[in-house]
Design a protein around this motif. Sequence first.
Motif, PDB file in Angstrom:
ATOM      1  N   LYS A  34       0.978  -1.294   0.125  1.00  9.48           N
ATOM      2  CA  LYS A  34       0.019   0.106  -0.112  1.00  9.48           C
ATOM      3  C   LYS A  34       0.799   1.400   0.102  1.00  9.48           C
ATOM      4  O   LYS A  34       0.697   2.069  -0.742  1.00  9.48           O
ATOM      5  CB  LYS A  34      -0.969   0.079   1.303  1.00  9.48           C
ATOM      6  N   LEU A  35       1.942   1.338   0.869  1.00  8.38           N
ATOM      7  CA  LEU A  35       2.944   2.374   0.765  1.00  8.38           C
ATOM      8  C   LEU A  35       3.758   2.386  -0.512  1.00  8.38           C
ATOM      9  O   LEU A  35       3.940   3.750  -1.005  1.00  8.38           O
ATOM     10  CB  LEU A  35       3.967   2.244   2.375  1.00  8.38           C
ATOM     11  N   ASN A  36       4.158   1.315  -1.093  1.00  8.54           N
ATOM     12  CA  ASN A  36       4.896   1.177  -2.150  1.00  8.54           C
ATOM     13  C   ASN A  36       3.920   2.104  -3.344  1.00  8.54           C
ATOM     14  O   ASN A  36       4.431   2.756  -4.192  1.00  8.54           O
ATOM     15  CB  ASN A  36       5.089  -0.142  -2.744  1.00  8.54           C
ATOM     16  N   ASP A  37       2.733   1.772  -3.440  1.00  7.91           N
ATOM     17  CA  ASP A  37       1.726   2.080  -4.429  1.00  7.91           C
ATOM     18  C   ASP A  37       1.266   3.763  -4.063  1.00  7.91           C
ATOM     19  O   ASP A  37       0.635   4.317  -5.041  1.00  7.91           O
ATOM     20  CB  ASP A  37       0.549   1.278  -4.616  1.00  7.91           C
ATOM     21  N   ASP A  38       1.423   4.167  -2.841  1.00  6.76           N
ATOM     22  CA  ASP A  38       0.830   5.567  -2.581  1.00  6.76           C
ATOM     23  C   ASP A  38       1.790   6.606  -3.004  1.00  6.76           C
ATOM     24  O   ASP A  38       3.164   6.608  -2.624  1.00  6.76           O
ATOM     25  CB  ASP A  38       0.796   5.559  -1.158  1.00  6.76           C
ATOM     26  N   PRO A  39       1.481   7.465  -4.130  1.00  4.67           N
ATOM     27  CA  PRO A  39       2.473   8.514  -4.611  1.00  4.67           C
ATOM     28  C   PRO A  39       2.821   9.602  -3.558  1.00  4.67           C
ATOM     29  O   PRO A  39       3.712  10.299  -3.633  1.00  4.67           O
ATOM     30  CB  PRO A  39       1.730   9.115  -5.775  1.00  4.67           C
ATOM     31  N   SER A  40       2.028   9.650  -2.485  1.00 10.94           N
ATOM     32  CA  SER A  40       2.341  10.588  -1.537  1.00 10.94           C
ATOM     33  C   SER A  40       3.381  10.259  -0.558  1.00 10.94           C
ATOM     34  O   SER A  40       3.846  10.909   0.388  1.00 10.94           O
ATOM     35  CB  SER A  40       0.988  11.088  -0.661  1.00 10.94           C
ATOM     36  N   VAL A  41       3.682   8.771  -0.403  1.00 14.24           N
ATOM     37  CA  VAL A  41       4.705   8.354   0.430  1.00 14.24           C
ATOM     38  C   VAL A  41       6.202   8.184  -0.478  1.00 14.24           C
ATOM     39  O   VAL A  41       6.311   7.862  -1.448  1.00 14.24           O
ATOM     40  CB  VAL A  41       4.426   6.979   0.661  1.00 14.24           C
ATOM     41  N   ASP A  42       7.088   9.016   0.422  1.00 18.21           N
ATOM     42  CA  ASP A  42       8.417   9.326  -0.477  1.00 18.21           C
ATOM     43  C   ASP A  42       9.331   8.279  -0.092  1.00 18.21           C
ATOM     44  O   ASP A  42      10.154   7.848  -0.802  1.00 18.21           O
ATOM     45  CB  ASP A  42       9.039  10.562  -0.088  1.00 18.21           C
ATOM     46  N   GLY A  43       9.238   7.569   1.006  1.00 18.60           N
ATOM     47  CA  GLY A  43      10.225   6.480   1.647  1.00 18.60           C
ATOM     48  C   GLY A  43       9.385   5.641   2.454  1.00 18.60           C
ATOM     49  O   GLY A  43       8.596   6.121   3.285  1.00 18.60           O
ATOM     50  N   ILE A  44      10.180   4.511   2.799  1.00 20.95           N
ATOM     51  CA  ILE A  44       9.639   3.708   3.723  1.00 20.95           C
ATOM     52  C   ILE A  44      10.880   3.018   4.811  1.00 20.95           C
ATOM     53  O   ILE A  44      12.056   2.791   4.021  1.00 20.95           O
ATOM     54  CB  ILE A  44       9.119   2.405   3.104  1.00 20.95           C
ATOM     55  N   LEU A  45      10.677   3.081   5.956  1.00 21.78           N
ATOM     56  CA  LEU A  45      11.909   3.005   7.065  1.00 21.78           C
ATOM     57  C   LEU A  45      11.273   1.875   7.822  1.00 21.78           C
ATOM     58  O   LEU A  45      10.295   2.090   8.562  1.00 21.78           O
ATOM     59  CB  LEU A  45      12.361   4.139   7.519  1.00 21.78           C
ATOM     60  N   VAL A  46      11.819   0.462   8.064  1.00 20.04           N
ATOM     61  CA  VAL A  46      11.430  -0.455   8.765  1.00 20.04           C
ATOM     62  C   VAL A  46      12.287  -0.362  10.062  1.00 20.04           C
ATOM     63  O   VAL A  46      13.655  -0.629   9.755  1.00 20.04           O
ATOM     64  CB  VAL A  46      11.276  -1.910   8.275  1.00 20.04           C
ATOM     65  N   GLN A  47      11.872  -0.571  11.210  1.00 17.28           N
ATOM     66  CA  GLN A  47      12.624  -0.449  12.303  1.00 17.28           C
ATOM     67  C   GLN A  47      13.076  -2.082  12.581  1.00 17.28           C
ATOM     68  O   GLN A  47      12.370  -2.834  13.047  1.00 17.28           O
ATOM     69  CB  GLN A  47      12.042  -0.300  13.556  1.00 17.28           C
ATOM     70  N   PHE A  48      14.530  -2.150  12.454  1.00 21.26           N
ATOM     71  CA  PHE A  48      14.880  -3.617  12.518  1.00 21.26           C
ATOM     72  C   PHE A  48      15.663  -3.593  13.714  1.00 21.26           C
ATOM     73  O   PHE A  48      16.324  -2.567  14.415  1.00 21.26           O
ATOM     74  CB  PHE A  48      15.851  -3.841  11.344  1.00 21.26           C
ATOM     75  N   PRO A  49      15.721  -4.714  14.491  1.00 22.73           N
ATOM     76  CA  PRO A  49      15.355  -6.023  14.083  1.00 22.73           C
ATOM     77  C   PRO A  49      13.971  -6.317  14.412  1.00 22.73           C
ATOM     78  O   PRO A  49      13.356  -5.756  15.513  1.00 22.73           O
ATOM     79  CB  PRO A  49      16.327  -6.960  14.945  1.00 22.73           C
ATOM     80  N   LEU A  50      13.474  -7.247  13.532  1.00 21.69           N
ATOM     81  CA  LEU A  50      12.114  -7.605  13.801  1.00 21.69           C
ATOM     82  C   LEU A  50      12.022  -8.835  14.708  1.00 21.69           C
ATOM     83  O   LEU A  50      13.321  -9.464  14.879  1.00 21.69           O
ATOM     84  CB  LEU A  50      11.511  -8.130  12.335  1.00 21.69           C
ATOM     85  N   PRO A  51      10.875  -9.019  15.290  1.00 28.46           N
ATOM     86  CA  PRO A  51      10.916 -10.222  15.994  1.00 28.46           C
ATOM     87  C   PRO A  51      11.448 -11.420  15.262  1.00 28.46           C
ATOM     88  O   PRO A  51      11.156 -11.481  14.187  1.00 28.46           O
ATOM     89  CB  PRO A  51       9.218 -10.331  16.670  1.00 28.46           C
ATOM     90  N   LYS A  52      12.052 -12.478  16.169  1.00 27.27           N
ATOM     91  CA  LYS A  52      12.594 -13.642  15.274  1.00 27.27           C
ATOM     92  C   LYS A  52      11.800 -14.188  14.591  1.00 27.27           C
ATOM     93  O   LYS A  52      11.920 -15.177  13.712  1.00 27.27           O
ATOM     94  CB  LYS A  52      13.198 -14.759  16.447  1.00 27.27           C
TER      95      LYS A  52
END
Length: 94
Positions: A34-52
């Motif tokens: 959804k964020l990839n396809d949204d033209p109003s979203v310039d970037g995506i940052l995921v907080q790593f590490p994720l749960p195992k």
Amino acid sequence: MKPLGDGIVFAFFKSCTRATLFHTGFGKLWLVNKLNDDPSVDGILVQFPLPKHLDEAEVIRTISPQKDVDGFSKENIGGLLVGDETAFVSCTPA
């Protein structure tokens, strides 16, 4: 979802399951897509590490290289190695 300056934070509990991250029937990370396809979203940052129990590589592969502000995608890592100035570089300082 809550606004954070010019950004939005999506927070999940540590106990979040893989099924919660996926939209039934589509087989891809629904929120990232959804964020990839949204033209109003310039970037995506995921907080790593994720749960195992969650697959970080799967999340990284799902983020569009054009929105991968961490620079973790194979396209951005490759661009960094060959000096492509259009590639995203990790935002972590050296």
